[in-house]
Structure formats: C-alpha cells, structure tokens
Design a protein around this motif. Structure first.
Motif, PDB file in Angstrom:
ATOM      1  N   THR A   7       0.982  -1.121   0.063  1.00  0.00           N
ATOM      2  CA  THR A   7       0.083   0.073  -0.038  1.00  0.00           C
ATOM      3  C   THR A   7       0.824   1.316   0.016  1.00  0.00           C
ATOM      4  O   THR A   7       1.991   1.192   0.342  1.00  0.00           O
ATOM      5  CB  THR A   7      -0.894   0.113   1.188  1.00  0.00           C
ATOM      6  OG1 THR A   7      -0.042  -0.077   2.557  1.00  0.00           O
ATOM      7  CG2 THR A   7      -1.837  -1.163   1.272  1.00  0.00           C
ATOM      8  N   PRO A   8       0.312   2.382  -0.556  1.00  0.00           N
ATOM      9  CA  PRO A   8       1.128   3.625  -0.604  1.00  0.00           C
ATOM     10  C   PRO A   8       1.602   3.998   1.021  1.00  0.00           C
ATOM     11  O   PRO A   8       0.711   3.794   1.940  1.00  0.00           O
ATOM     12  CB  PRO A   8       0.377   4.770  -1.226  1.00  0.00           C
ATOM     13  CG  PRO A   8      -0.970   4.133  -1.409  1.00  0.00           C
ATOM     14  CD  PRO A   8      -0.915   2.598  -0.885  1.00  0.00           C
ATOM     15  N   ALA A   9       2.609   4.645   0.974  1.00  0.00           N
ATOM     16  CA  ALA A   9       3.079   5.205   2.234  1.00  0.00           C
ATOM     17  C   ALA A   9       2.609   6.629   2.221  1.00  0.00           C
ATOM     18  O   ALA A   9       2.772   7.449   1.378  1.00  0.00           O
ATOM     19  CB  ALA A   9       4.584   5.268   2.563  1.00  0.00           C
ATOM     20  N   LEU A  10       1.820   6.931   3.082  1.00  0.00           N
ATOM     21  CA  LEU A  10       1.292   8.197   3.480  1.00  0.00           C
ATOM     22  C   LEU A  10       2.315   9.060   4.230  1.00  0.00           C
ATOM     23  O   LEU A  10       2.816   8.542   5.022  1.00  0.00           O
ATOM     24  CB  LEU A  10      -0.215   8.188   4.308  1.00  0.00           C
ATOM     25  CG  LEU A  10      -1.201   7.289   3.773  1.00  0.00           C
ATOM     26  CD1 LEU A  10      -2.376   7.463   4.785  1.00  0.00           C
ATOM     27  CD2 LEU A  10      -1.647   7.691   2.442  1.00  0.00           C
ATOM     28  N   ASP A  11       2.247  10.383   3.655  1.00  0.00           N
ATOM     29  CA  ASP A  11       3.066  11.342   4.171  1.00  0.00           C
ATOM     30  C   ASP A  11       2.452  12.863   4.040  1.00  0.00           C
ATOM     31  O   ASP A  11       1.313  12.788   3.601  1.00  0.00           O
ATOM     32  CB  ASP A  11       4.517  11.491   3.513  1.00  0.00           C
ATOM     33  CG  ASP A  11       4.352  11.827   1.961  1.00  0.00           C
ATOM     34  OD1 ASP A  11       3.432  12.618   1.863  1.00  0.00           O
ATOM     35  OD2 ASP A  11       5.070  11.395   1.161  1.00  0.00           O
ATOM     36  N   PRO A  12       2.921  13.678   4.813  1.00  0.00           N
ATOM     37  CA  PRO A  12       2.326  14.806   5.102  1.00  0.00           C
ATOM     38  C   PRO A  12       1.926  15.584   3.791  1.00  0.00           C
ATOM     39  O   PRO A  12       0.877  16.082   3.367  1.00  0.00           O
ATOM     40  CB  PRO A  12       3.312  15.778   5.644  1.00  0.00           C
ATOM     41  CG  PRO A  12       3.892  14.886   6.693  1.00  0.00           C
ATOM     42  CD  PRO A  12       4.338  13.717   5.749  1.00  0.00           C
ATOM     43  N   ASP A  13       2.598  15.264   2.486  1.00  0.00           N
ATOM     44  CA  ASP A  13       2.249  15.535   1.169  1.00  0.00           C
ATOM     45  C   ASP A  13       1.180  14.887   0.442  1.00  0.00           C
ATOM     46  O   ASP A  13       0.408  15.642  -0.259  1.00  0.00           O
ATOM     47  CB  ASP A  13       3.683  15.681   0.310  1.00  0.00           C
ATOM     48  CG  ASP A  13       4.463  16.735   0.705  1.00  0.00           C
ATOM     49  OD1 ASP A  13       4.367  17.779   1.382  1.00  0.00           O
ATOM     50  OD2 ASP A  13       5.923  16.359   0.683  1.00  0.00           O
ATOM     51  N   SER A  14       1.163  13.958   0.698  1.00  0.00           N
ATOM     52  CA  SER A  14       0.244  12.827   0.077  1.00  0.00           C
ATOM     53  C   SER A  14      -1.056  12.690   0.438  1.00  0.00           C
ATOM     54  O   SER A  14      -2.148  11.922   0.091  1.00  0.00           O
ATOM     55  CB  SER A  14       0.965  11.476  -0.439  1.00  0.00           C
ATOM     56  OG  SER A  14       1.091  10.613   0.555  1.00  0.00           O
ATOM     57  N   THR A  15      -1.138  12.727   1.929  1.00  0.00           N
ATOM     58  CA  THR A  15      -2.349  12.128   2.763  1.00  0.00           C
ATOM     59  C   THR A  15      -3.630  12.991   2.288  1.00  0.00           C
ATOM     60  O   THR A  15      -4.600  12.320   1.951  1.00  0.00           O
ATOM     61  CB  THR A  15      -2.165  12.783   4.107  1.00  0.00           C
ATOM     62  OG1 THR A  15      -1.081  12.057   4.778  1.00  0.00           O
ATOM     63  CG2 THR A  15      -3.431  12.513   5.013  1.00  0.00           C
ATOM     64  N   LYS A  16      -3.737  14.032   1.717  1.00  0.00           N
ATOM     65  CA  LYS A  16      -4.931  14.884   1.204  1.00  0.00           C
ATOM     66  C   LYS A  16      -5.334  14.146  -0.107  1.00  0.00           C
ATOM     67  O   LYS A  16      -6.545  13.862  -0.232  1.00  0.00           O
ATOM     68  CB  LYS A  16      -4.657  16.353   0.978  1.00  0.00           C
ATOM     69  CG  LYS A  16      -5.638  16.801   0.500  1.00  0.00           C
ATOM     70  CD  LYS A  16      -6.878  17.276   1.165  1.00  0.00           C
ATOM     71  CE  LYS A  16      -7.987  18.001   0.703  1.00  0.00           C
ATOM     72  NZ  LYS A  16      -9.361  17.777   1.367  1.00  0.00           N
TER      73      LYS A  16
END
Length: 137
Positions: A7-16
């Motif tokens: 699964t994708p790793a969520l980070d502050p840039d991609s969470t939205k």
C-alpha cells in the motif's frame, strides 16, 4: 477487508490526495503563487519554489499517454495472480500525469490516446485506489 498487496506510504504531502480518493474524488495540488498544478504532491512548486498550495479537483477522465503490460510480476507471490495487467501513464486535466493500473480491459487492448475514466477501488476500509477503465466499456 483484507488486502495483501503493498500500500502507499502516506506522508504529509500525499495524505490529502489519498483522503480525496477515499471520498471518490481526484484532487491535485495547485501552487497558490503561480497556479501550476502538480502531481504527485510535493512540498515545493517546481516552477516557482513556493511552498503555498491548495488542493483542486482533477478531471475523472483522461487518456493513456504510455503503458506497459506486466507479464512477469515481481514478487510473483504477491502479483502472480494478476498477470497480465496494464500500468499506464494517464494524462488528466488540469495538465497532470499519473501512473495507474488499467482495469476492466484486456491489457493487450490498451492503446495510445485511449480515453479512460477513474474507477475507485475500495481495497480496505482506509484505502481507495484510483484505477482507470476505458470510457467506451
């Protein structure tokens, strides 16, 4: 719901972005300074280096720019049951390009400029993947 693939790793840039997918919407960043759209999400605009941005809705339709057909998956233990499948670069309005899987289509039928639309796949209670399917099907 069990999903046994990476699964994708969520980070502050991609969470939205992933939150918008969960709501069955495609959103991309737009620089607040120069209005350039960007995907994937980044902390800085590549055009003007601004860190200020908004999120705007992208079109749910696009066209295939380029693609590959995966016939030899790695690791086979994870993706072996899926082959063959097509992975494509999809050109979307507002001028961004994203990588996604083409679904509901024989992989050998994928073609350049093929019109596609997003198909949101809820793979877990927390994760929705934006795949694409041909519009004419």
């Amino acid at each position: 719901m069990t999903y046994n693939k990476p699964t994708p790793a969520l980070d502050p840039d991609s969470t939205k972005f992933w939150e918008s997918c969960r709501a069955h919407q495609l959103q991309v960043q737009q620089c607040s300074n120069c209005n350039r759209k960007r995907f994937p999400a980044k902390t800085h605009c590549a055009n003007c280096q601004s860190t200020d941005h908004d999120w705007v809705e992208a079109s749910n339709t696009g066209h295939v720019y380029s693609w590959i057909v995966v016939r030899h998956p790695i690791p086979k233990s994870v993706f072996g049951d899926d082959v063959p499948y097509a992975v494509a670069l999809i050109d979307l309005e507002p001028g961004v390009r994203m990588v996604s899987r083409i679904v509901d289509c024989d992989p050998d039928d994928v073609a350049a400029n093929m019109q596609v639309q997003v198909k949101f796949d809820d793979v877990t209670d927390e994760l929705t993947l934006p795949n694409f399917k041909p519009i004419d099907r």
